[in-house]
Design an enzyme around this catalytic site. Structure first.
Site, PDB file in Angstrom:
ATOM      1  CG  ASP A  68     -10.913  -0.801   4.482  1.00  0.00           C
ATOM      2  OD1 ASP A  68     -11.223  -1.197   5.535  1.00  0.00           O
ATOM      3  OD2 ASP A  68      -9.739  -0.255   4.261  1.00  0.00           O
ATOM      4  CE  LYS A  76      -4.046   3.770   2.144  1.00  0.00           C
ATOM      5  NZ  LYS A  76      -5.264   3.320   2.821  1.00  0.00           N
ATOM      6  CD  GLU A  96      -8.864  -0.784   0.194  1.00  0.00           C
ATOM      7  OE1 GLU A  96      -8.185  -0.908  -0.357  1.00  0.00           O
ATOM      8  OE2 GLU A  96      -9.068  -0.706   1.624  1.00  0.00           O
ATOM      9  CE  LYS A  98      -4.818  -0.025   0.364  1.00  0.00           C
ATOM     10  NZ  LYS A  98      -5.482  -0.555   1.166  1.00  0.00           N
ATOM     11  N   GLY A 133      -4.472  -4.382   5.783  1.00  0.00           N
ATOM     12  CA  GLY A 133      -3.708  -4.263   6.775  1.00  0.00           C
ATOM     13  C   GLY A 133      -3.809  -2.885   7.516  1.00  0.00           C
ATOM     14  CE  LYS A 141      -7.883  -2.345   6.508  1.00  0.00           C
ATOM     15  NZ  LYS A 141      -7.859  -1.125   6.524  1.00  0.00           N
ATOM     16  CG  ASP A 182      -7.778   2.419   0.333  1.00  0.00           C
ATOM     17  OD1 ASP A 182      -8.924   3.008   0.493  1.00  0.00           O
ATOM     18  OD2 ASP A 182      -7.476   1.998   1.486  1.00  0.00           O
ATOM     19  CB  SER A 195      -0.970  -0.021   1.353  1.00  0.00           C
ATOM     20  OG  SER A 195      -1.660   1.115   1.456  1.00  0.00           O
TER      21      SER A 195
HETATM   22  O1  OSB Z   1      -7.537   1.745   4.174  1.00  0.00           O
HETATM   23  O2  OSB Z   1      -6.370  -0.010   4.167  1.00  0.00           O
HETATM   24  C1  OSB Z   1      -6.459   1.048   4.577  1.00  0.00           C
HETATM   25  C2  OSB Z   1      -3.449   1.863   6.932  1.00  0.00           C
HETATM   26  C3  OSB Z   1      -4.012   2.380   7.906  1.00  0.00           C
HETATM   27  C4  OSB Z   1      -5.356   2.661   7.772  1.00  0.00           C
HETATM   28  C5  OSB Z   1      -6.151   2.261   6.808  1.00  0.00           C
HETATM   29  C6  OSB Z   1      -5.523   1.492   5.599  1.00  0.00           C
HETATM   30  C7  OSB Z   1      -4.161   1.271   5.777  1.00  0.00           C
HETATM   31  C8  OSB Z   1      -3.427   0.783   4.631  1.00  0.00           C
HETATM   32  C9  OSB Z   1      -2.140   0.154   5.060  1.00  0.00           C
HETATM   33  O3  OSB Z   1      -3.627   0.976   3.548  1.00  0.00           O
HETATM   34  C10 OSB Z   1      -1.938  -1.229   4.777  1.00  0.00           C
HETATM   35  C11 OSB Z   1      -1.008  -1.976   5.322  1.00  0.00           C
HETATM   36  O4  OSB Z   1      -0.981  -2.215   6.548  1.00  0.00           O
HETATM   37  O5  OSB Z   1       0.119  -2.429   4.470  1.00  0.00           O
HETATM   38 MG    MG Z   2      -8.581   0.535   2.907  1.00  0.00          MG
END
Ligand code: OSB
Ligand code: MG
Length: 374
Positions: free
Chosen positions: A238, A163, A213, A161, A290, A262, A188, A135
């Site tokens: 999510d 952001k 996402e 992924k 994650g 999650k 995401d 990510s």
């Molecule tokens: O939206 O998936 C998410 C981290 C903190 C809060 C929300 C998210 C995330 C990540 C990190 O995308 C994913 C990872 O742990 O590698």
């Molecule tokens: Mg997410």
């Protein structure tokens, strides 16, 4: 096994690089490590709530309060036989899934260790390796993002992924797609958009993304259904999914075609597995999300992701992507095929490093059995 005492530790670990999402930038990860002790065995769980209420209403502070004042008192003295029962012991408390999950997951580790088996086997997972991606946080410019993605592709990640947030979306994702025409790419948004932004997502339909996402509100499944009907790209929920019922409602409404599971967000391993089973029965792919976990949470996620319905790569990257010195080990390394190996030792298969854990701890509380009026 009678649960004798439960320890809470608030820890803070510096991230190897800042992580920017539509909520802001994180440079360190504060979290709570929970240890459940019974009959000489210790199970570990990790509470994934963030410092502030950005991803969810839960925070490190609310989780500590819920654990210390409401959840732990219900588990102390409890005769734990099957971790499938823990949700029901805690069920009189509403919400606070991340706080509950930290305890329930520690109970899975404890029972697996007591039975001399791996968490993977206790959960019924099968795979030795789980497919993973990385990510990538928001970067200063599309070209900076392409450079960052290049480094992860060079590390061996086969799924990226990105952001996104308003102003950091189309141009960024387009640049990455142009530089990596054959890589699996997904985006995401962490709830940063509204239905009025549908045209942005319609244009991104041309970028052949694996999924998008949580584009819309964190508590929405209705507008997501409207948006999904206007797109070819699968939407993945999510933030909106907190329970097996939420998953069923979203699938019935057509709000998404993929679900990110999650265990912290849905409250535990048991409910994660229920959502997995529901999606599998409906041919809906799931993947394990994650929350920048330490190796303790990562080991839990890897075991869960070994279940057969986790057919898309998870956000379970190698330890080195997150922390220089984790509080538990051994570290997870990326295999050549963009997978992590699922630990096969007893329980979660990683052990806390007591010196690293002590160094990272900023608050510690041992809650033993005591007479309290509930
Ligand atoms: O939206 O998936 C998410 C981290 C903190 C809060 C929300 C998210 C995330 C990540 C990190 O995308 C994913 C990872 O742990 O590698
Ligand atoms: Mg997410």
């Amino acid at each position: 096994m009678k649960i004798e005492s439960i320890e809470l530790r608030r820890i803070t670990l510096p991230l190897v690089s800042p992580f920017t999402t539509s909520f802001g930038t994180q440079t360190e990860r504060p979290c709570i490590i929970v240890s459940v002790h019974a009959e000489g065995v210790t199970g570990y769980g990790e509470c994934v709530a963030m410092e502030g209420p950005w991803y969810s209403y839960e925070t490190v502070g609310t989780a500590w309060h819920m654990l210390q004042d409401y959840l732990i008192p219900r588990l102390l003295g409890y005769d734990l036989d099957d971790p499938m029962d823990v949700w029901d012991v805690l069920a009189s408390i509403r919400g606070h899934n991340m706080a509950k999950a930290a305890l329930e997951m520690a109970c899975w580790d404890l029972v697996a260790k007591a039975r001399g088996m791996s968490l993977r086997d206790l959960l019924g997972g099968g795979r030795d390796r789980v497919a993973v991606g990385v990510s990538v946080g928001i970067q200063a410019s599309p070209s900076a993002l392409v450079d960052t993605v290049q480094r992860y592709v060079d590390d061996g990640y086969a799924r990226i992924k990105l952001k996104i947030a308003p102003g950091h979306d189309e141009a960024y994702v387009t640049a990455v797609r142009a530089a990596f025409p054959d890589t699996l790419i997904q985006a995401d948004a962490n709830s940063a958009y509204t239905l009025a932004d549908a045209p942005i997502f319609q244009r991104m339909d041309a970028l052949n993304l694996l999924l998008i996402e949580q584009p819309l509100a964190d508590d929405d499944i209705v507008d997501h259904a409207t948006l999904q009907h206007e797109l070819r790209t699968p939407l993945c929920l999510d933030e909106s999914i907190h329970s097996p019922d939420d998953a069923r409602h979203a699938l019935d409404l057509g709000s998404c075609r993929v679900i990110n599971i999650k265990p912290g967000r849905v409250g535990e391993h048991r409910r994660s597995r229920e959502i997995h089973d529901l999606c599998r029965a409906r041919d809906i792919p799931v993947w394990c999300g994650g929350m920048l976990e330490t190796n303790i949470g990562r080991a839990h996620n890897a075991a869960l992701a070994s279940l057969p319905g986790f057919t898309l790569p998870g956000d379970i990257s190698a330890s080195a992507r997150y922390y220089a010195h984790d509080v538990a080990g051994p570290d997870f390394a990326l295999n050549d095929d963009s997978t992590l190996s699922v630990p096969t030792g007893p329980g979660i298969g990683v052990e806390p490093d007591s010196a690293a854990l002590a160094a990272a701890t900023t608050r510690q509380e041992m809650v033993a059995r005591r007479a309290v009026a509930l």
